[in-house]
Structures are given as C-alpha cells and as structure tokens.
Write a protein that holds these residues in place. Structure first.
Motif, mmCIF file in Angstrom:
data_model
loop_
_atom_site.group_PDB
_atom_site.id
_atom_site.type_symbol
_atom_site.label_atom_id
_atom_site.label_comp_id
_atom_site.label_asym_id
_atom_site.label_seq_id
_atom_site.Cartn_x
_atom_site.Cartn_y
_atom_site.Cartn_z
ATOM 1 N N LYS A 161 -22.579 25.850 -18.695
ATOM 2 C CA LYS A 161 -23.534 26.809 -18.367
ATOM 3 C C LYS A 161 -23.425 28.150 -18.057
ATOM 4 O O LYS A 161 -22.633 28.509 -17.298
ATOM 5 N N THR A 162 -23.737 28.843 -19.293
ATOM 6 C CA THR A 162 -23.335 30.083 -19.223
ATOM 7 C C THR A 162 -24.430 31.268 -19.244
ATOM 8 O O THR A 162 -25.446 30.977 -19.239
ATOM 9 N N THR A 163 -23.892 32.522 -19.085
ATOM 10 C CA THR A 163 -25.020 33.801 -19.072
ATOM 11 C C THR A 163 -24.048 34.874 -19.709
ATOM 12 O O THR A 163 -23.128 34.786 -20.047
ATOM 13 N N TYR A 164 -24.777 36.067 -19.599
ATOM 14 C CA TYR A 164 -24.033 37.292 -20.111
ATOM 15 C C TYR A 164 -23.957 38.248 -18.863
ATOM 16 O O TYR A 164 -24.905 38.385 -18.059
ATOM 17 N N ASP A 165 -22.946 38.812 -18.841
ATOM 18 C CA ASP A 165 -22.594 39.830 -17.682
ATOM 19 C C ASP A 165 -23.067 41.189 -18.232
ATOM 20 O O ASP A 165 -23.697 41.441 -19.175
ATOM 21 N N CYS A 201 -19.426 32.394 -17.440
ATOM 22 C CA CYS A 201 -19.965 31.169 -16.958
ATOM 23 C C CYS A 201 -21.151 31.757 -15.653
ATOM 24 O O CYS A 201 -20.758 32.789 -15.135
ATOM 25 N N SER A 202 -22.133 30.933 -15.579
ATOM 26 C CA SER A 202 -23.163 31.255 -14.747
ATOM 27 C C SER A 202 -22.528 31.091 -13.338
ATOM 28 O O SER A 202 -23.034 31.919 -12.440
ATOM 29 N N ASP A 203 -21.645 30.298 -13.066
ATOM 30 C CA ASP A 203 -20.758 30.112 -11.717
ATOM 31 C C ASP A 203 -19.324 30.307 -12.109
ATOM 32 O O ASP A 203 -18.733 29.707 -12.611
ATOM 33 N N THR A 204 -18.914 31.469 -11.542
ATOM 34 C CA THR A 204 -17.637 32.177 -12.071
ATOM 35 C C THR A 204 -16.472 31.344 -10.991
ATOM 36 O O THR A 204 -15.422 31.892 -11.166
#
Length: 931
Positions: free
Chosen positions: A427-431, A438-441
C-alpha cells in the motif's frame, strides 16, 4: 565373545539365523542350551520364537550388518510387515525423523520398545524416532504384529517393534561405514565405538557406546525425474507443471487470472507455460548430523538384588528445504504505482470502481528475492532408566524400574515473510518529492515491487523477511513393577507361568511457536498455534501361560495363554480394558497350529488432544475446477451452491497447483481407539529336513474410533461426490468445511481437524521360510561351508479405511492401491529373501526385495494409473582379514532400478521416495575392529 555390531560381520555362528530356530547347531558354543529360554517380544514370560501363539519376525544383528545401512529406518523398511513411513527422503512433510509403521496402520499405532521398555519419543505425537536408537548395540529386532496392549499398554494396535540390545559386552570394538550413491552424492559416514568390561568377578558389567553420523543432502535437481514438477496433461501423459505462485506475480480480479511482466506490464496467465517449477529447490535426501551416546551397567549385589541402569543422550540435527515462499492472499494494489507500466495502471484504474486508488486482487507471488525456505531442526533427547530385579524365592522374581525421557526440539526457519509487512509494503503513496513510499512508514517500511520477476529490492526483501523459531518438548515418566513365576505349577506338560504388574505413566508435551507463527502472520512454512498439555495413566496387568497336555497321541504339546490390563486415563478415555487369549497345539513334534485374539487400544496422544490450529497444504483436487463441472448436472449444481457462478465452472482457480490450503488441529474430546485382532497360523519344523522351518499366519484387524483427520480430498468427496457416484453429494453438510475465496473461487482453509473416524479393517497372510545347512565343500583352506536361506513375505488381502464415520459409502480399499486417499502404495505382495554363503573368512550375501503392482485409488483418471512390480537386489561381501578385524563392501539397488514417475499429485519428488529407491545404485564399505 563379541557380538556383531551394525557395521561388522564378526558374529557368533548362531546369529546367522533366528536364534530360536533349529538352525542352531548343538556344537555351537554360543547356542542356547536345551533348558534356556530366549525371551522374545510378545510375552513377558519368554519362550522360543516358533513356540509363540502370535507370529514373531526376527532380524538378527548379522542381517543388519549385511544390509550395509547406517540408519535403522533403512533396515526395517525392507521388512514385508512394515509399510514405509517417514524416512530420510521425507522433506515435505519431514522433520528429519524416521518411524516404523506396521501394516500401514500408522507409526502412532506401532509401539517401539527397547529391551521391552518404552523409549524416548521425538515429539508430542509420542512416536519414537528410529534415529535415536543405538544401532550398533542391537542384538536383534523382534517384530510382533497384532494387538499387544494387554502386555505392553497403549499404542500397540498394529503390534510391537522391540530392539533387544547387547548385554555384558567386554572389550573394545570400533566400526566405520561410508556409503555413496553411484551419482556421486548423498555421502553418509558413520563411526562408532563400543567399550565394555566385567567387574566384581563377572557379577557386574558396564558398557559405553558412542556413535556419530553425517549424511549429505541431495536436492531434487540432482535427478532428472525429480528436477521438474510434473502434472497430468489431461490426455494420459505428464507435462511440466508447478505452482501458480510465480516469480512475476499471478493476480486474479473478478476471477480473471493475469500475470505481471518484468517491465510492470501484464499479460494473460497460462498455467501450462507460466507455472513456477519449485521442485529443484527441495531436498530429495535431507542432510543429517547425529551424535549418540548410550551407557548401561548392572551389578548383582545378591541373587535377590541386581541393580541396573542405562542412559542415552542423542543430538540429531537435520535441515528441510523448500523453494522460496509462495505468497497468496487478497491484497490492495496501488492503481497508479510507479512500479507499473502505463497499460497496467490503466487496467487497474478501470477496475477501481470506488475511486480510492486501490484495487482488491488475489495474488500468487513466488518471493524468490527472499531466498529458499530452510527449516533447521536441532533435536536433543535423553533418557535414563534405574531399576532392580532378582529372585525372591519360591520361583518368584521381581523387576521394578523408573524411566525418565525428554526430547527438546528447536526449529529455526529462514525464508519466511510477514503477511502484515507485505500488506503494508504494497500500500503505497507519493511523498512531497514525488517518491513512491509506503502509506504507513512505520517499522522502516520499504515499498514492495511485486510487479514482475526479480523486481523486489534487497531493502524491500529485508523488510518483509521475518525470522521464525519454535521449540517443542515431550516428557515421559514411567514407573513399573512386576513379579513373575515361570514355574508356578506343572500339569504334566511343562511349567506354567504367571506375571502380575502395575505401571504408572505420565506424558506432557508442549509446542511453543514464536509470535509470528502463532499469530498466523508468517508466510512460508505452515503457521500454527501453540500446545501445552498432558495426561497420566494408571495400570494393572497380568499374564499367564499354561501348558495343558504333552506327549499324547495327536497332542505333542498344547499350551494356552491369556493377558489382561486395566488402565485408567486422566483424559476422556477414563477406564479402559484390554485383553488377549491364545493357544498353541502341536499334534506332532514337526507341526504346530497357533491362534491368538487380542483387544488393544490406542489412547489419544498429547498432540491428538491439545494441538492448536495449523495450516497445511495437502494434495487434493477440486472437482469444480475440472471439465466435469461443465458436463455433469449434479456437480454443476453443487459448485454453484458453494458460491461459484456458472461462468466459473471448469476454471483453474489454483494456477496449476495441486495443493489446497487446509487447517488441521487436535480435539480434546477424542476417545480411545479400540482394535480386535485375530490370527491363526501353522508352524512346520520337519525333523527329516534339519535346519528348515516354515510359518504361515493369517491375520485380521478391525479398528474402531480410528483417530485421524478425514483428509481434505475426502471432505471434498463428501461434499461433491465423485465420478463413481455421478457426483452426487454424500453429505452436503461437509460443504461448510470447504470455504471459498471470494476473488479466486479457490477452496481456502478447509477444516481438516482430528476426529474419531469410521475405522479401518485389514487382513492378510504372513509367511516365512528359513533353511540353513552345512555343505561338504569350502574354500580358503576349509573343507566345509554354510548356506543360509530366508524368504519372508506378506500377502495383503484387504485394507479398508472409512475416513468419514457418517458416510460408510466413502470406504476405501487400499489393498493394491496408491494415491490421494491411500497415500504410499499398499502392495498386495511384499517379499524379502536373503541368501548367505560362508566359507572360511568369506561371507557373500544377496538380498532380494519385491513389491507387487499397484493401481491408483481414485475414480478420477490420472496419467499414471498403474505402477508395475518392483524388484531390488542388494549384494554384500565380507572378509574376516584376521581375528577381530572384518572388512566388507556392498552395493544396494544392484541393477540401478529407477523409481516410478507419477507427477506431483503424489507424495513428493514426482514419486513415492519412501517406498521406491529414489537415489539409484549405491555403494558402501565398512570395517570392524575388536581389541
């Protein structure tokens, strides 16, 4: 005089055949005297082998030596009464243990004893690992088939295997053995030393035995037949197959299967070409290192008080190895991940119906970047016995002892991954800088690129990898006391004997998986819950043998026997009664008839009662995924009722895999198994053919309340029926035990826990002929020689197993069968024959083994429906270089017979490696030196 060790051939002459048969010559100084009784297994009152009312097979130390085998497992597996169980070829499942399985009724129904006493178990299943028995100390092995619970207690439903150890050894004897396959692999070394001596003018003796074994591993890639997983092609042949969990990721959305390419793109998934070949990474022979130490001593203070003690310490280390972790499950795929190609992004975005940027999919990914799965097991067992026996007058003797044994096993697993971390990393996103994160780092999460083979970075692999360790132990305490009189009275036919005894036994076992295993977060090796529990049993028993008549017309000898044991368990079994009765009638000296009836029990083990839920992946076939679901109306209706749509029928939900995820576990409400065993036989010892004996015995065994899991395939058959009954459900209530995954349609977490099943019925005939004679010619300066012949065999008539108590129609006859229900082949004919010729210092021996043909047990048609008969030959030559120094060489599987190739719907390695020799021709050399 030194007795034969496992690796030496310098044996006393009477060890060349069964020491209880007429083969023994009167001028042999090691032969038993006329009034001497050899105590054989099956009765606490002793007696000669051929004068027992139950059939008893004996393997002598010399036959063990001539086999050239290092481990006891390879000696016993050639006996006709034994069906192969766990061996060094057992990798998945495995555990590095070797077990004995009489009649194919299960190793947990065969009681293994050492000198008539219970031995150390290897885990909470309470089964003895044959690797823990000091092979070099074995004087002989007695195999008594049929229930023996009245004499020895629980677990002796199929019978007893008793290892009789050497006593009063004096001197030093060193032995070494090395064997290697013709292919140049699988090297196995064994070295042992036996040191013993008498003291106090022969009233005492102390013996120490040390043994070291190292066995090299063999991968399935080392043999052509096992290097590639093979499956049925649907047209009567085998094709390359494997697992639907592939390196590039197979993903299924709305029951449509696709795969990701290395560039992040996707294409259609084809099981015929895309399945992952897991076979070459598995062990064909598991590596092993074993150290064993055994010590024993006894000292006669007086005829009324002889103290004895013995102890064993065994450390056994083995590895099991599997292909990299297959990850399967429902995940959320990031529809705009930079790991994906533009076409993959577009495809996923079109399926994102709720617009949250993620698409739910069932994936099957082989995590090769993490590495192979390796299970390293360090097993330490120890056992101590302290006792006393003696003559208390009036013909009465006593024997009392206490034994304590414990096995502790530590398993370390590598190659596992954390399910929660996989989900987190997917489950990823962009910083803020446009980098994919990761959406949850938390925990240092690293995005996981599963979208194509080889794309998982080292950092991501390290993040999802999880170290796993579990420990288990089993402890057994036994306190036993008995008094006996072997000359209680005489009715004119010989002395009657009686035994009275009591026994207390306590078992306690535990299994302690770490958090990852117990929580189910681990993916790789099977997850499972912990175990902790035990029970005790208090028992009282008696046994009697009474010669009734002798030396009368048509009654040369008539003897009856009986035994009774009362047991009280702290579990649901509570009060249990076992008993037996038999008779031996010899109308003339040369001919005897015998018969025996036994009621035996097997109480649930610690594992049976207290095991938590665990994952398993047995081979099974889902009929809804076969072409029959499209053509058979009954099957189609059942499949639709299970949640599948009409369009789903006949689809491969498993990606080419032949395994179905299942859940196993114990049951604290289990009752004891009970069995009734009948045997009748004849013993022929013709006086006009000195040295010849023949025994033929018919047996029939019926087991009720048989403790077993029904089996995932049988649960499926109960729910959907099979081709044999036109796919009519036997009992649709079993369908609730077969839930399906909403995305893929595959059966997941089939509930396959233990229960008291419908039972087993089996019957057959055992036979053995022996002949030994002195020949009037010889070599090496001798004018005579000796020839020993033995032929042993079993004819299996029936083996009926009902896996589901409520459905008698599911009874399976495994006689002459193999397959998903029966497992290892149950050959109708199993033969073993040995011919040994001795002249001067030379011994030459040839062993012949035969397994009759077997057929597949299923109504479904597979590419291999029939396995032909198998013939094996082993040749050994030994030479006594000089007194006390023996050298021998030999070859096993003389004609390099290759195993049958069946495909991966069978046990493992495309064959049955515990039944058929998977290694090919092997050579061994051994030496024995006595000082």
């Amino acid at each position: 005089m030194a007795s034969t060790l496992l690796l030496g051939i310098a044996a006393p002459a009477w060890a060349q055949a069964d020491p209880a048969t007429p083969v023994v010559t009167a001028d042999d100084p090691a032969a038993p005297g006329e009034d001497e009784t050899i105590v054989v297994t099956g009765s606490r009152l002793g007696g000669l082998q051929l004068q027992q009312s139950s059939p008893i097979a004996v393997v002598t130390a010399k036959e063990i030596a001539l086999s050239g085998q290092v481990n006891v497992e390879n000696i016993l597996k050639d006996l006709p009464q034994l069906v192969p169980s766990s061996t060094g070829a057992s990798n998945n499942p495995g555990g590095g243990v070797a077990t004995a399985d009489l009649r194919g009724l299960g190793a947990n129904r065969t009681l293994v004893l050492v000198d008539g006493r219970r031995y150390v178990s290897y885990d909470s299943n309470q089964i003895v690992d044959l690797n823990t028995i000091p092979a070099g100390l074995i004087q002989r092995v007695d195999i008594v088939s049929g229930g023996r619970s009245a004499v020895y207690g629980s677990d002796a439903i199929a019978g007893v295997v008793n290892f009789v150890m050497k006593k009063d050894f004096s001197g030093v004897e060193a032995n070494a053995n090395y064997r290697i396959n013709e292919a140049g692999d699988g090297g196995t070394f064994n070295g042992n030393v036996l040191i013993g001596g008498n003291f106090a003018d022969g009233r005492g003796n102390a013996t120490l035995y040390l043994d070291y074994t190292k066995r090299d591993g063999i991968l399935q890639s080392a043999r052509d037949y096992s290097s590639q997983a093979q499956v049925d092609d649907g047209e009567g042949g085998l094709i390359n197959g494997g697992s639907g969990s592939i390196e590039g990721t197979r993903f299924t959305i709305n029951k449509v299967a696709r795969k990701f390419e290395t560039d992040g793109g996707y294409s259609a998934y084809d099981a015929a070409t895309d399945a992952y070949n897991y076979a070459p990474y598995n062990y064909l022979q598991v590596p092993q290192k074993r150290f064993l130490m055994s010590a024993q001593t006894h000292y006669e203070v007086s005829p009324a008080f002889n103290v004895y003690a013995e102890g064993q310490l065994i450390n056994n280390r083995v590895d099991n190895k599997l292909a990299p972790t297959p990850y399967t499950g429902s995940v959320q795929l990031d529809a705009d991940s930079s790991f994906l190609s533009a076409s993959s992004q577009a495809m996923l975005q079109s399926l994102d119906t709720d617009g949250d940027g993620y698409v739910t999919s069932t994936i099957a990914r082989r995590l090769t970047e993490v590495g192979d799965r390796v299970s390293s097991i360090d097993n330490t067992a120890y056992r101590a016995v302290l006792g006393a026996d003696g003559d208390i007058g009036g013909g009465w003797n006593y024997d009392a002892y206490y034994s304590y044994s414990k096995t502790r096993s530590v398993e370390t697993q590598t190659g596992n991954v954390s399910n929660s971390r996989v989900l987190q990393a997917l489950k990823t996103t962009y910083d803020a800088n446009g980098n994919l994160v990761c959406s949850d780092t938390s925990n240092g999460c690293v995005p996981l690129n599963i979208f194509g083979a080889g794309n998982i970075s080292a950092a991501a692999a390290a993040f999802i990898t999880i170290p796993v360790q579990n420990t288990s132990s089993i402890t057994e305490q036994v306190a036993s006391a008995s008094i006996s009189n072997k000359n209680l009275f005489d009715l004119g036919a010989g002395p009657a004997g009686v035994v009275f005894g009591t026994e207390y036994r306590k078992e306690f076992g535990s299994y302690n998986p770490d958090y990852a295993l117990s929580s189910g977060d681990v993916v790789g090796f099977n997850a499972g819950e912990g175990l902790s529990g035990g029970y005790d049993v208090k028992e009282a028993y008696t046994e009697v043998a009474v010669p009734l008549l002798a030396d009368l017309p048509f009654v040369h000898r008539l003897e009856v026997n009986g035994a009774y044991r009362y047991s009280y368990y702290s579990t649901a079994a509570k009060s249990v009664n076992t008993y037996s009765g038999g008779a031996m009638w010899s109308p003339i000296r040369d001919l005897s008839f015998r018969g025996q009836y036994s009621r035996a029990v097997r109480a649930p083990t610690v594992a049976d009662l207290y095991s938590g839920s665990a994952q398993d992946f047995p081979a099974a076939t889902d009929p809804c995924a076969t072409a029959a679901a499209l053509t058979n109306a009954n099957l189609s209706a059942s499949c639709v009722a299970s949640g599948l749509s009409v369009g789903d029928l006949g689809q491969d939900y498993y990606g080419g895999s032949s395994q179905i995820q299942s859940i196993t576990g114990g049951n604290s409400n289990l009752r004891e198994e009970t069995s009734d065993t009948y045997s009748v036989g004849v013993v022929l010892q013709p006086s006009f053919v000195p040295g010849f004996s023949l025994t033929v015995d018919y047996y029939k065994i019926k087991i009720a309340n048989y403790i077993s899991s029904a089996g995932t395939q049988n649960l499926i058959t109960a729910c959907y029926g099979d081709a044999g009954n036109n796919y009519t459900a036997y009992d649709s209530s079993y369908c609730a035990l077969l839930p399906r995954d909403a995305n893929s349609g595959a059966i997941t977490d089939a509930v396959n826990t233990l229960s008291n099943t419908g039972g087993v019925k089996t019957r057959g005939v055992d036979f053995e002929a022996r002949y030994a004679t002195t020949l009037g010619f010889g070599a090496f300066g001798t004018d005579s020689s000796r020839l020993d012949l033995r032929v042993s065999g079993t004819r299996l008539i029936d083996f009926n197993f009902n896996p589901v108590a409520a459905i008698p129609g599911l009874t399976i006859d495994c006689a002459g069968k193999f397959g998903l229900s029966c497992g290892n082949p149950y050959s109708k004919w199993r033969l073993s024959a040995r011919t040994t010729y001795e002249t001067g210092p030379l011994t030459v021996s040839l062993l012949y083994r035969y397994l009759s043909p077997v057929d597949d047990d299923s109504a479904s048609t597979y590419s291999v429906e029939h396995i032909k008969a198998y013939n094996y030959f082993d040749l050994t030559t030994a030479f006594a270089v000089k007194p006390g120094f023996t050298w021998s060489v030999g070859v096993n599987n003389l004609f390099n017979k290759q195993p049958p190739i069946l495909g991966d719907n069978q046990e493992q390695a495309n064959t049955y490696p515990s039944t058929y020799d998977p290694y090919g021709r092997a050579f061994f050399v051994s030496t024995s030196v006595k000082f």
